[in-house]
Scaffold this motif. Structure first.
Motif, PDB file in Angstrom:
ATOM      1  N   LYS A   2     -24.267  10.254 -27.039  1.00  0.00           N
ATOM      2  CA  LYS A   2     -24.480  11.680 -26.870  1.00  0.00           C
ATOM      3  C   LYS A   2     -23.151  12.429 -26.884  1.00  0.00           C
ATOM      4  O   LYS A   2     -22.108  11.880 -26.565  1.00  0.00           O
ATOM      5  N   THR A   3     -23.232  13.681 -27.244  1.00  0.00           N
ATOM      6  CA  THR A   3     -22.076  14.565 -27.170  1.00  0.00           C
ATOM      7  C   THR A   3     -22.057  15.207 -25.784  1.00  0.00           C
ATOM      8  O   THR A   3     -23.090  15.646 -25.294  1.00  0.00           O
ATOM      9  N   LYS A   4     -20.892  15.273 -25.187  1.00  0.00           N
ATOM     10  CA  LYS A   4     -20.753  15.831 -23.850  1.00  0.00           C
ATOM     11  C   LYS A   4     -19.933  17.117 -23.909  1.00  0.00           C
ATOM     12  O   LYS A   4     -18.821  17.123 -24.429  1.00  0.00           O
ATOM     13  N   HIS A   5     -20.499  18.184 -23.368  1.00  0.00           N
ATOM     14  CA  HIS A   5     -19.767  19.439 -23.246  1.00  0.00           C
ATOM     15  C   HIS A   5     -18.836  19.344 -22.051  1.00  0.00           C
ATOM     16  O   HIS A   5     -19.159  18.712 -21.042  1.00  0.00           O
ATOM     17  N   VAL A   6     -17.671  19.971 -22.158  1.00  0.00           N
ATOM     18  CA  VAL A   6     -16.715  20.003 -21.047  1.00  0.00           C
ATOM     19  C   VAL A   6     -16.139  21.407 -20.910  1.00  0.00           C
ATOM     20  O   VAL A   6     -16.081  22.166 -21.890  1.00  0.00           O
ATOM     21  N   LEU A   7     -15.723  21.725 -19.706  1.00  0.00           N
ATOM     22  CA  LEU A   7     -15.030  22.990 -19.489  1.00  0.00           C
ATOM     23  C   LEU A   7     -13.612  22.876 -20.019  1.00  0.00           C
ATOM     24  O   LEU A   7     -12.923  21.881 -19.772  1.00  0.00           O
ATOM     25  N   GLU A   8     -13.184  23.894 -20.754  1.00  0.00           N
ATOM     26  CA  GLU A   8     -11.810  23.950 -21.238  1.00  0.00           C
ATOM     27  C   GLU A   8     -11.036  24.943 -20.382  1.00  0.00           C
ATOM     28  O   GLU A   8     -11.627  25.751 -19.649  1.00  0.00           O
ATOM     29  N   SER A   9      -9.723  24.911 -20.476  1.00  0.00           N
ATOM     30  CA  SER A   9      -8.909  25.798 -19.641  1.00  0.00           C
ATOM     31  C   SER A   9      -9.247  27.270 -19.877  1.00  0.00           C
ATOM     32  O   SER A   9      -9.220  28.065 -18.939  1.00  0.00           O
ATOM     33  N   ALA A  10      -9.604  27.623 -21.108  1.00  0.00           N
ATOM     34  CA  ALA A  10      -9.993  29.009 -21.386  1.00  0.00           C
ATOM     35  C   ALA A  10     -11.269  29.381 -20.620  1.00  0.00           C
ATOM     36  O   ALA A  10     -11.401  30.513 -20.134  1.00  0.00           O
ATOM     37  N   ASP A  11     -12.202  28.434 -20.505  1.00  0.00           N
ATOM     38  CA  ASP A  11     -13.436  28.678 -19.742  1.00  0.00           C
ATOM     39  C   ASP A  11     -13.112  28.891 -18.271  1.00  0.00           C
ATOM     40  O   ASP A  11     -13.653  29.804 -17.632  1.00  0.00           O
ATOM     41  N   VAL A  12     -12.238  28.054 -17.738  1.00  0.00           N
ATOM     42  CA  VAL A  12     -11.852  28.156 -16.328  1.00  0.00           C
ATOM     43  C   VAL A  12     -11.235  29.523 -16.053  1.00  0.00           C
ATOM     44  O   VAL A  12     -11.546  30.171 -15.049  1.00  0.00           O
ATOM     45  N   LYS A  13     -10.390  29.992 -16.961  1.00  0.00           N
ATOM     46  CA  LYS A  13      -9.753  31.298 -16.791  1.00  0.00           C
ATOM     47  C   LYS A  13     -10.777  32.431 -16.829  1.00  0.00           C
ATOM     48  O   LYS A  13     -10.698  33.379 -16.036  1.00  0.00           O
ATOM     49  N   LEU A  14     -11.744  32.347 -17.746  1.00  0.00           N
ATOM     50  CA  LEU A  14     -12.793  33.376 -17.823  1.00  0.00           C
ATOM     51  C   LEU A  14     -13.645  33.398 -16.561  1.00  0.00           C
ATOM     52  O   LEU A  14     -13.959  34.461 -16.024  1.00  0.00           O
ATOM     53  N   ILE A 125     -20.844  35.752  -6.238  1.00  0.00           N
ATOM     54  CA  ILE A 125     -19.550  35.719  -6.910  1.00  0.00           C
ATOM     55  C   ILE A 125     -19.495  34.535  -7.875  1.00  0.00           C
ATOM     56  O   ILE A 125     -19.047  34.673  -9.029  1.00  0.00           O
ATOM     57  N   ALA A 126     -19.946  33.366  -7.430  1.00  0.00           N
ATOM     58  CA  ALA A 126     -19.934  32.176  -8.275  1.00  0.00           C
ATOM     59  C   ALA A 126     -20.772  32.400  -9.529  1.00  0.00           C
ATOM     60  O   ALA A 126     -20.353  32.059 -10.655  1.00  0.00           O
ATOM     61  N   LYS A 127     -21.944  32.977  -9.382  1.00  0.00           N
ATOM     62  CA  LYS A 127     -22.836  33.217 -10.522  1.00  0.00           C
ATOM     63  C   LYS A 127     -22.238  34.242 -11.483  1.00  0.00           C
ATOM     64  O   LYS A 127     -22.409  34.114 -12.703  1.00  0.00           O
ATOM     65  N   ALA A 128     -21.534  35.235 -10.956  1.00  0.00           N
ATOM     66  CA  ALA A 128     -20.873  36.216 -11.827  1.00  0.00           C
ATOM     67  C   ALA A 128     -19.797  35.524 -12.670  1.00  0.00           C
ATOM     68  O   ALA A 128     -19.619  35.836 -13.842  1.00  0.00           O
ATOM     69  N   GLY A 129     -19.084  34.603 -12.062  1.00  0.00           N
ATOM     70  CA  GLY A 129     -18.073  33.851 -12.814  1.00  0.00           C
ATOM     71  C   GLY A 129     -18.685  33.036 -13.933  1.00  0.00           C
ATOM     72  O   GLY A 129     -18.217  33.043 -15.065  1.00  0.00           O
ATOM     73  N   ILE A 130     -19.769  32.324 -13.622  1.00  0.00           N
ATOM     74  CA  ILE A 130     -20.431  31.484 -14.621  1.00  0.00           C
ATOM     75  C   ILE A 130     -21.000  32.321 -15.761  1.00  0.00           C
ATOM     76  O   ILE A 130     -20.935  31.917 -16.936  1.00  0.00           O
ATOM     77  N   ALA A 131     -21.518  33.490 -15.443  1.00  0.00           N
ATOM     78  CA  ALA A 131     -22.088  34.368 -16.469  1.00  0.00           C
ATOM     79  C   ALA A 131     -21.052  34.774 -17.509  1.00  0.00           C
ATOM     80  O   ALA A 131     -21.390  35.052 -18.672  1.00  0.00           O
ATOM     81  N   ALA A 132     -19.769  34.764 -17.125  1.00  0.00           N
ATOM     82  CA  ALA A 132     -18.710  35.182 -18.041  1.00  0.00           C
ATOM     83  C   ALA A 132     -18.572  34.249 -19.245  1.00  0.00           C
ATOM     84  O   ALA A 132     -18.026  34.648 -20.273  1.00  0.00           O
ATOM     85  N   ILE A 133     -19.052  33.013 -19.115  1.00  0.00           N
ATOM     86  CA  ILE A 133     -18.988  32.098 -20.263  1.00  0.00           C
ATOM     87  C   ILE A 133     -20.347  31.956 -20.939  1.00  0.00           C
ATOM     88  O   ILE A 133     -20.581  31.028 -21.708  1.00  0.00           O
ATOM     89  N   GLY A 134     -21.235  32.887 -20.624  1.00  0.00           N
ATOM     90  CA  GLY A 134     -22.535  32.940 -21.303  1.00  0.00           C
ATOM     91  C   GLY A 134     -23.545  31.935 -20.809  1.00  0.00           C
ATOM     92  O   GLY A 134     -24.513  31.628 -21.530  1.00  0.00           O
ATOM     93  N   LEU A 135     -23.362  31.435 -19.610  1.00  0.00           N
ATOM     94  CA  LEU A 135     -24.327  30.451 -19.070  1.00  0.00           C
ATOM     95  C   LEU A 135     -24.994  30.977 -17.808  1.00  0.00           C
ATOM     96  O   LEU A 135     -24.572  31.848 -17.167  1.00  0.00           O
TER      97      LEU A 135
END
Length: 135
Positions: A2-14, A125-135
């Motif tokens: 399977k292919t695994k998605h991972v958080l990248e540094s750009a995602d962490v910053k967003l 606050i956590a959910k607002a952060g996650i929404a920034a990467i479209g999830l």
């Protein structure tokens, strides 16, 4: 395989920027922690005025959400519902609301934990952060 998605540094910053913006908009002094799917810290930001303890609690909430693949509030509810034996669960320390898993295509790729205000506000606050990467 399977292919695994991972958080990248750009995602962490967003995520961090959006979570910080949500906290500042509401004048909430918090610590924001972002972890990978194994609960390993990728980012930590303690906003001005956030209690020192929040720098310990936010990563713990994020770690719990990542390892459990569900919001840390679930565990708080279990304990408050009378199953206090759950307090002995190994490696889970952030058993309070405010840890939110980051899910993509049904898989956990990390989590955000927030501490410093009311637990439901931490989760907001956590959910607002996650929404920034479209999830």
């Amino acid at each position: 395989m399977k292919t695994k998605h991972v958080l990248e540094s750009a995602d962490v910053k967003l995520i961090a920027a959006a979570a910080e913006a949500e906290a500042l908009k509401n004048q909430w002094a918090v610590t924001i922690a972002i972890v990978d799917d194994g609960g390993h810290l990728l980012g930590l930001q303690r906003l001005d005025g956030a209690p020192p303890f929040s720098a310990h609690m936010a990563p713990a909430k994020a770690n719990t959400a990542a390892l459990g693949r569900r919001e840390s509030k679930i565990y708080e509810d279990v304990i408050n519902g009378g199953r206090v034996a759950f307090l002995s669960a190994p490696d889970l320390n952030g058993l309070l609301e405010g840890g939110v898993p980051i899910l993509k295509d049904g898989q956990c790729i990390g989590a955000v934990g927030v501490s410093g205000v009311k637990s439901n506000e931490d989760a907001q606050i956590a959910k607002a952060g996650i929404a920034a990467i479209g999830l």
